[in-house]
Write an enzyme that holds these catalytic residues in place. Structure first.
Site, PDB file in Angstrom:
ATOM      1  N   ARG A  76     -13.364  -2.931  -7.510  1.00 30.24           N
ATOM      2  CA  ARG A  76     -12.446  -2.852  -8.584  1.00 30.24           C
ATOM      3  C   ARG A  76     -10.739  -3.013  -8.217  1.00 30.24           C
ATOM      4  O   ARG A  76     -10.500  -2.732  -7.088  1.00 30.24           O
ATOM      5  CB  ARG A  76     -12.684  -1.716  -9.545  1.00 30.24           C
ATOM      6  CG  ARG A  76     -11.943  -0.373  -8.885  1.00 30.24           C
ATOM      7  CD  ARG A  76     -12.357   0.909 -10.031  1.00 30.24           C
ATOM      8  NE  ARG A  76     -11.795   1.849  -9.571  1.00 30.24           N
ATOM      9  CZ  ARG A  76     -10.550   2.275  -9.574  1.00 30.24           C
ATOM     10  NH1 ARG A  76      -9.549   1.653 -10.159  1.00 30.24           N
ATOM     11  NH2 ARG A  76     -10.154   3.470  -9.117  1.00 30.24           N
TER      12      ARG A  76
ATOM     13  N   ARG B 126     -10.621   0.445  12.731  1.00 30.28           N
ATOM     14  CA  ARG B 126      -9.337  -0.329  12.798  1.00 30.28           C
ATOM     15  C   ARG B 126      -8.366   0.311  13.204  1.00 30.28           C
ATOM     16  O   ARG B 126      -8.297   1.668  12.889  1.00 30.28           O
ATOM     17  CB  ARG B 126      -8.884  -1.114  11.483  1.00 30.28           C
ATOM     18  CG  ARG B 126      -9.980  -2.062  10.941  1.00 30.28           C
ATOM     19  CD  ARG B 126      -9.766  -3.426  11.784  1.00 30.28           C
ATOM     20  NE  ARG B 126      -8.504  -4.149  11.625  1.00 30.28           N
ATOM     21  CZ  ARG B 126      -8.013  -4.878  12.340  1.00 30.28           C
ATOM     22  NH1 ARG B 126      -8.642  -5.511  13.515  1.00 30.28           N
ATOM     23  NH2 ARG B 126      -7.118  -5.779  12.163  1.00 30.28           N
TER      24      ARG B 126
ATOM     25  N   GLU C 218       4.230  -1.901  11.031  1.00 30.06           N
ATOM     26  CA  GLU C 218       2.883  -1.548  11.229  1.00 30.06           C
ATOM     27  C   GLU C 218       1.971  -2.591  11.333  1.00 30.06           C
ATOM     28  O   GLU C 218       2.209  -3.536  10.641  1.00 30.06           O
ATOM     29  CB  GLU C 218       2.503  -0.626  10.063  1.00 30.06           C
ATOM     30  CG  GLU C 218       1.280   0.199  10.157  1.00 30.06           C
ATOM     31  CD  GLU C 218       1.080   1.070   8.958  1.00 30.06           C
ATOM     32  OE1 GLU C 218       0.150   0.794   8.274  1.00 30.06           O
ATOM     33  OE2 GLU C 218       2.055   2.166   8.994  1.00 30.06           O
TER      34      GLU C 218
ATOM     35  N   ASP D 275      -7.904  11.215   2.184  1.00 31.78           N
ATOM     36  CA  ASP D 275      -6.641  11.619   1.870  1.00 31.78           C
ATOM     37  C   ASP D 275      -6.393  13.034   2.520  1.00 31.78           C
ATOM     38  O   ASP D 275      -7.239  13.466   2.587  1.00 31.78           O
ATOM     39  CB  ASP D 275      -6.224  11.097   0.443  1.00 31.78           C
ATOM     40  CG  ASP D 275      -6.076   9.940   0.140  1.00 31.78           C
ATOM     41  OD1 ASP D 275      -5.677   9.111   0.805  1.00 31.78           O
ATOM     42  OD2 ASP D 275      -6.688   9.376  -1.095  1.00 31.78           O
TER      43      ASP D 275
ATOM     44  N   ARG E 162      -2.727  -1.952 -14.354  1.00 37.27           N
ATOM     45  CA  ARG E 162      -1.947  -1.042 -15.227  1.00 37.27           C
ATOM     46  C   ARG E 162      -0.998  -1.884 -16.356  1.00 37.27           C
ATOM     47  O   ARG E 162       0.013  -2.637 -15.611  1.00 37.27           O
ATOM     48  CB  ARG E 162      -0.997  -0.067 -14.105  1.00 37.27           C
ATOM     49  CG  ARG E 162      -0.146   0.934 -14.973  1.00 37.27           C
ATOM     50  CD  ARG E 162       0.454   1.803 -14.153  1.00 37.27           C
ATOM     51  NE  ARG E 162      -0.577   2.483 -12.922  1.00 37.27           N
ATOM     52  CZ  ARG E 162      -0.142   3.195 -11.778  1.00 37.27           C
ATOM     53  NH1 ARG E 162       1.109   3.306 -11.738  1.00 37.27           N
ATOM     54  NH2 ARG E 162      -1.034   3.744 -11.262  1.00 37.27           N
TER      55      ARG E 162
ATOM     56  N   ARG F 231       3.400  -3.959   6.934  1.00 36.99           N
ATOM     57  CA  ARG F 231       4.541  -3.463   6.250  1.00 36.99           C
ATOM     58  C   ARG F 231       5.413  -2.599   6.966  1.00 36.99           C
ATOM     59  O   ARG F 231       5.496  -2.478   8.189  1.00 36.99           O
ATOM     60  CB  ARG F 231       3.882  -2.012   5.455  1.00 36.99           C
ATOM     61  CG  ARG F 231       3.034  -0.789   5.936  1.00 36.99           C
ATOM     62  CD  ARG F 231       2.642   0.059   5.021  1.00 36.99           C
ATOM     63  NE  ARG F 231       1.846   1.088   5.737  1.00 36.99           N
ATOM     64  CZ  ARG F 231       1.461   2.233   5.308  1.00 36.99           C
ATOM     65  NH1 ARG F 231       1.418   2.062   3.762  1.00 36.99           N
ATOM     66  NH2 ARG F 231       0.882   3.210   5.998  1.00 36.99           N
TER      67      ARG F 231
ATOM     68  N   TYR G 249     -12.849   8.035   5.642  1.00 37.69           N
ATOM     69  CA  TYR G 249     -11.360   7.862   5.041  1.00 37.69           C
ATOM     70  C   TYR G 249     -11.174   8.935   4.178  1.00 37.69           C
ATOM     71  O   TYR G 249     -11.523   8.970   3.110  1.00 37.69           O
ATOM     72  CB  TYR G 249     -10.865   6.424   4.786  1.00 37.69           C
ATOM     73  CG  TYR G 249      -9.377   6.522   4.918  1.00 37.69           C
ATOM     74  CD1 TYR G 249      -8.658   6.327   5.860  1.00 37.69           C
ATOM     75  CD2 TYR G 249      -8.787   6.683   3.362  1.00 37.69           C
ATOM     76  CE1 TYR G 249      -7.219   6.607   5.481  1.00 37.69           C
ATOM     77  CE2 TYR G 249      -7.553   6.870   3.219  1.00 37.69           C
ATOM     78  CZ  TYR G 249      -6.502   6.814   4.361  1.00 37.69           C
ATOM     79  OH  TYR G 249      -5.285   6.630   4.265  1.00 37.69           O
TER      80      TYR G 249
END
Length: 370
Positions: free
Chosen positions: A172, A249, A300, A350, A176, A280, A348
């Site tokens: 998805r 990666r 990066e 957070d 916003r 970035r 992964y």
């Protein structure tokens, strides 16, 4: 009698919190870390008065008040809000996709106009079953958002054409329909004042830590020191790659100290075209509203991973997940080893998720003792 109750492999969030919680409950712990510093990938180093995120941007965010209160024991967090900007061939767009982005793309001014434009651009893909990431993104967002803000950035991240990537990577897309540039929806967000390393200094205070120490260089010796092991390294390495190597990666960082007080005006700017090889640029001082006379930036560059590089992002495709499940079955059968964190669980995480996981696992240890 063993010298320690627990030997903990890795001084990132999972390992450091495990050591802190176990020590607090009376266990004797030894932490060993292969790098020359604590903090794992959250390590920050002070350079010219700027707290530099040495392994890429880390922005703490959570909806869990217990976790927020927990980390605030060890640091004061500022009010930093992540509001990245995307640069596509010199055009600037706000992220995440919001009314500012839609105005910048199409000059639409109302949510109704924005929704209508997205529906118009994605209409021809409405009834398709996406076979790859490109088709999935086009179905969700249409050609303008896909072309300028998704396609080339994603290809740089993963090192291949979007047509070669599975559709599930983009299940998805968050649209916003407000003029809100806050990247996260979480209630609590910020950066620790003085950098993340201060948190780890407090977590590991009065706990024995051996840096630049490779567990696998003398595994039998280290295993002989403790009754139990908490392992936060690569799970496939722990089992000597018996089912094959898991893929990741990696990232390469190009750092520069600049003789200016402000390089780009924002902490994070994403470069979404192939014109730049980096994805970035991070300007670290903006994480803490710095007013230093100089600035420090990091470009990066995503890259393919090999054994000489740091593994950053698990490649959770069907092939790698199948390999991991074999390792997971072995890990679950271990009586005296706890596997935790991004590498040990091939997932992964957070930061707040790692912290929550570590606290839950340590709570189970205490419950068993009772």
């Amino acid at each position: 009698m063993k010298k320690y109750d627990y030997i903990i492999i890795g001084a990132g969030f999972f390992g450091a919190i495990a050591a802190y919680e176990l020590t607090r409950k009376g266990y004797h712990c030894l932490v060993i870390e292969k790098r020359n510093h604590i903090g794992g990938n959250c390590y920050t180093k002070n350079i010219e008065g700027i707290n530099v995120h040495q392994y890429g941007a880390h922005i703490f965010h959570t909806n869990d008040k217990e976790i927020w209160d927990y980390v605030n024991q060890f640091a004061t967090f500022n009010r930093f809000t992540n509001s990245p900007v995307a640069n596509y061939k010199g055009e600037l767009y706000n992220l995440p996709f919001n009314m500012n982005t839609f105005y910048q793309l199409w000059k639409v001014k109302t949510p109704q106009e924005a929704k209508a434009k997205i529906e118009e651009q994605s209409a021809e893909y409405k009834n398709i079953i996406p076979r790859n990431l490109e088709e999935q993104a086009l179905k969700l967002a249409g050609k303008d958002i896909y072309t300028k803000l998704i396609k080339e950035y994603t290809e740089k991240q993963w090192g291949t054409d979007c047509k070669n990537l599975p559709a599930f990577i983009i299940k998805r897309l968050p649209f916003r329909f407000t003029f809100d540039n806050n990247y996260f929806n979480d209630k609590y967000q910020g950066i620790p004042v003085g950098g993340y390393t201060r948190i780890f200094d407090k977590l590991l205070e009065n706990i024995e830590v051996r840096l630049e120490t490779d567990y696998f260089a003398d595994k039998d010796y280290f295993d002989s020191l403790a009754e139990n092991t908490i392992y936060t390294g690569p799970v496939d390495l722990f089992y000597n790659y018996c089912f094959g190597k898991l893929n990741y990666r990696s990232l390469r960082f190009e750092n520069e100290l600049l003789e200016t007080d402000n390089f780009q005006g924002n902490a994070v700017i994403n470069y979404t075209s192939h014109d730049q090889k980096y994805t970035r640029i991070i300007e670290h001082k903006h994480f803490e509203f710095g007013i230093q006379p100089k600035t420090y930036i990091t470009k990066e560059y995503p890259q393919d991973w090999n054994d000489a590089l740091e593994p950053y992002y698990p490649v959770n495709d069907e092939e790698n997940n199948a390999i991991y499940l074999q390792y997971k079955h072995l890990a679950e059968a271990e009586a005296n080893v706890i596997f935790g964190g991004r590498l040990a669980e091939y997932k992964y995480y957070d930061m707040h998720q790692v912290i929550g996981s570590a606290l839950a696992r340590m709570k189970k240890i205490e419950e068993k003792r009772k």
